[in-house]
Design an enzyme around this catalytic site. Sequence first.
Site, PDB file in Angstrom:
ATOM      1  N   HIS A 292       0.841  -1.206   0.000  1.00 43.53           N
ATOM      2  CA  HIS A 292       0.000   0.000   0.000  1.00 43.53           C
ATOM      3  C   HIS A 292       0.860   1.233   0.000  1.00 43.53           C
ATOM      4  O   HIS A 292       1.987   1.233   0.497  1.00 43.53           O
ATOM      5  CB  HIS A 292      -1.039   0.014   1.120  1.00 43.53           C
ATOM      6  CG  HIS A 292      -0.528  -0.358   2.471  1.00 43.53           C
ATOM      7  ND1 HIS A 292       0.209   0.484   3.259  1.00 43.53           N
ATOM      8  CD2 HIS A 292      -0.655  -1.503   3.172  1.00 43.53           C
ATOM      9  CE1 HIS A 292       0.502  -0.124   4.388  1.00 43.53           C
ATOM     10  NE2 HIS A 292       0.015  -1.329   4.366  1.00 43.53           N
ATOM     11  N   HIS A 335       7.073   1.205  11.044  1.00 48.35           N
ATOM     12  CA  HIS A 335       7.914   2.225  10.425  1.00 48.35           C
ATOM     13  C   HIS A 335       8.482   3.210  11.439  1.00 48.35           C
ATOM     14  O   HIS A 335       8.034   3.309  12.574  1.00 48.35           O
ATOM     15  CB  HIS A 335       7.156   2.979   9.324  1.00 48.35           C
ATOM     16  CG  HIS A 335       5.936   3.719   9.779  1.00 48.35           C
ATOM     17  ND1 HIS A 335       4.760   3.098  10.081  1.00 48.35           N
ATOM     18  CD2 HIS A 335       5.705   5.036   9.954  1.00 48.35           C
ATOM     19  CE1 HIS A 335       3.860   3.979  10.424  1.00 48.35           C
ATOM     20  NE2 HIS A 335       4.399   5.182  10.379  1.00 48.35           N
ATOM     21  N   GLU A 341       3.987  12.323  14.024  1.00 47.82           N
ATOM     22  CA  GLU A 341       2.636  11.870  13.685  1.00 47.82           C
ATOM     23  C   GLU A 341       1.740  11.952  14.917  1.00 47.82           C
ATOM     24  O   GLU A 341       1.907  11.193  15.871  1.00 47.82           O
ATOM     25  CB  GLU A 341       2.666  10.420  13.192  1.00 47.82           C
ATOM     26  CG  GLU A 341       3.563  10.186  11.993  1.00 47.82           C
ATOM     27  CD  GLU A 341       3.511   8.734  11.516  1.00 47.82           C
ATOM     28  OE1 GLU A 341       2.617   7.981  11.967  1.00 47.82           O
ATOM     29  OE2 GLU A 341       4.369   8.350  10.720  1.00 47.82           O
ATOM     30  N   HIS A 365       3.405   9.679  17.791  1.00 46.43           N
ATOM     31  CA  HIS A 365       4.625   8.945  17.447  1.00 46.43           C
ATOM     32  C   HIS A 365       5.554   9.962  16.821  1.00 46.43           C
ATOM     33  O   HIS A 365       5.294  10.490  15.746  1.00 46.43           O
ATOM     34  CB  HIS A 365       4.280   7.791  16.499  1.00 46.43           C
ATOM     35  CG  HIS A 365       3.258   6.853  17.093  1.00 46.43           C
ATOM     36  ND1 HIS A 365       2.035   6.604  16.530  1.00 46.43           N
ATOM     37  CD2 HIS A 365       3.282   6.152  18.257  1.00 46.43           C
ATOM     38  CE1 HIS A 365       1.351   5.770  17.305  1.00 46.43           C
ATOM     39  NE2 HIS A 365       2.079   5.479  18.350  1.00 46.43           N
ATOM     40  N   HIS A 371       6.900   2.670  15.426  1.00 42.30           N
ATOM     41  CA  HIS A 371       5.528   2.282  15.762  1.00 42.30           C
ATOM     42  C   HIS A 371       4.973   1.416  14.648  1.00 42.30           C
ATOM     43  O   HIS A 371       5.631   1.184  13.644  1.00 42.30           O
ATOM     44  CB  HIS A 371       4.652   3.511  16.031  1.00 42.30           C
ATOM     45  CG  HIS A 371       4.614   4.491  14.898  1.00 42.30           C
ATOM     46  ND1 HIS A 371       5.656   5.320  14.591  1.00 42.30           N
ATOM     47  CD2 HIS A 371       3.650   4.763  13.985  1.00 42.30           C
ATOM     48  CE1 HIS A 371       5.354   6.076  13.563  1.00 42.30           C
ATOM     49  NE2 HIS A 371       4.130   5.750  13.152  1.00 42.30           N
TER      50      HIS A 371
END
Length: 439
Positions: A292, A335, A341, A365, A371
């Site tokens: 994705h 990642h 984020e 994060h 995370h």
Amino acid sequence: MSTSTRQYLSGFASHFSSEALPGALPIGQNSPQVCPYNLYAEQLSGTAFTVPRTHNQRSWLYRIRPSVCHKPFRKLEHPLLFSTFDKKSCVITPTQIRWSPFDLPESDAQIDFVQGLKTVCGAGDPSVKEGLAIHVYMANKNMTNTSFYNSDGDFLIVPQQGRLEIRTEFGYIDVDPNEICVIQRGIRFSVALPDGPSRGYVLEVFSGHFELPDLGPIGANGLANPRDFQTPVASYEEAQGEWSLISKFDGELFVAEMDHSPYNVVAWHGNYAPYKYNLAHFNAMNTVTFDHPDPSIFTVLTCKSAHAGVAIADFVIFPPRWACGEHTFRPPYFHRNCMSEFMGLITGEYEAKAGGFLPGGASLHSIMTPHGPDATTFDKASQAELKPVRVADGTQAFMFESTLYFRTTQWAINESEKVQEDYYMAWQGLKSQFNPNQK
Ligand SMILES: *[C@@H]1O[C@H](CO)[C@@H](O)[C@H](O)[C@H]1NC(C)=O
Ligand SMILES: *[C@@H]1O[C@H](CO)[C@@H](O)[C@H](O)[C@H]1NC(C)=O
Ligand SMILES: *[C@@H]1O[C@H](CO)[C@@H](O)[C@H](O)[C@H]1NC(C)=O
Ligand SMILES: [Fe+2]
């Protein structure tokens, strides 16, 4: 006027014209010697006069009295609203943070939208027009005879519980949960809460304005389409009475008294005006083969930095959609990101976590903080039958993503008592499954 009958102008930062009385807008010029209906002409500049035409934003307002008719400002204390994120007053931590839903005001407290703003994290300083702040609001009272404007930047407001009826100088906007609105620097507004106790998130940017992201190879259509953005139509009152005008100015609040309603704009034109957007109109794009794309594929609005492709803030959503990636681990991958984020949840259950991330709560994060899915989600997704499935039905999670470090406030980390101390446990169950003899 009820929500359903409210009218809006359609388009994104278009050159709009709106008049509540016929002929109130001057024809062919902005500032005639005498304006129609003896109104005062006033310009509101959202960008420097000399910014290139493609980015220039300003509006002309035709009003009963000019906005300057108020008494001097005096300081208004609001200790939980932060705009300068210096190391002394903030908590610096790379730890993954998750907050349980923030508490609504006690029913015997009377807290309006401005009083209910509490800063969670941010970066920079409005005095140099660099950075941003992330706030939450928890309120249970209408702003009555109180009008607010932010000198420091633009607000992107994400209601989570309770509708907002926002009166602005440009007219009324009703914002339901699952809609967002943007009220730019300098625009006066008051928030009423038709559903009573209300909660939501606010992204404040100290520089620039939100734009639609470039679409590149996606082409001319998709993601948030310009025509789905809605700007209010002119609406005015000529009313005497006691009004308080609150300005957020260089991170501090100030209040000035007025003897009339600030909502006295009979007509306006220009491309600097507040707007709302219904997230259900987002035209999501994603893979039809495998893997994705990065979550930037779900960017609704972006506030660009001076570096190409690097955002001061992206507003990203994770809307209801189909997942159909073949031979693919479908949840967000593990990642580490050079960006910060901050996530919130408007409603439902976010697909990448098995629990603990709840509507009205949040997570952070930070830069290079790892995370990803928790152990339960990982195991489930590794074994799932890969037929096309719906994901996120009845759910709306979102992310404020930024290139800046987010420093958290003492309130967010400590006084709110909402930090989940056991959040790190979500990943401790990810045991080694390595087997050198099995490819
Ligand atoms: C608050 O404002 C809403 C929307 O205008 C209105 O329906 C409600 O009656 C107001 N509440 C109070 C207590 O005035
Ligand atoms: C609040 O403002 C309205 C006009 O918008 C006015 O009619 C009313 O008297 C004001 N209330 C007070 C307490 O001054
Ligand atoms: C949290 O607040 C309490 C009381 O205000 C204080 O004693 C404590 O040191 C604070 N903890 C942190 C981690 O800041
Ligand atoms: Fe992430």
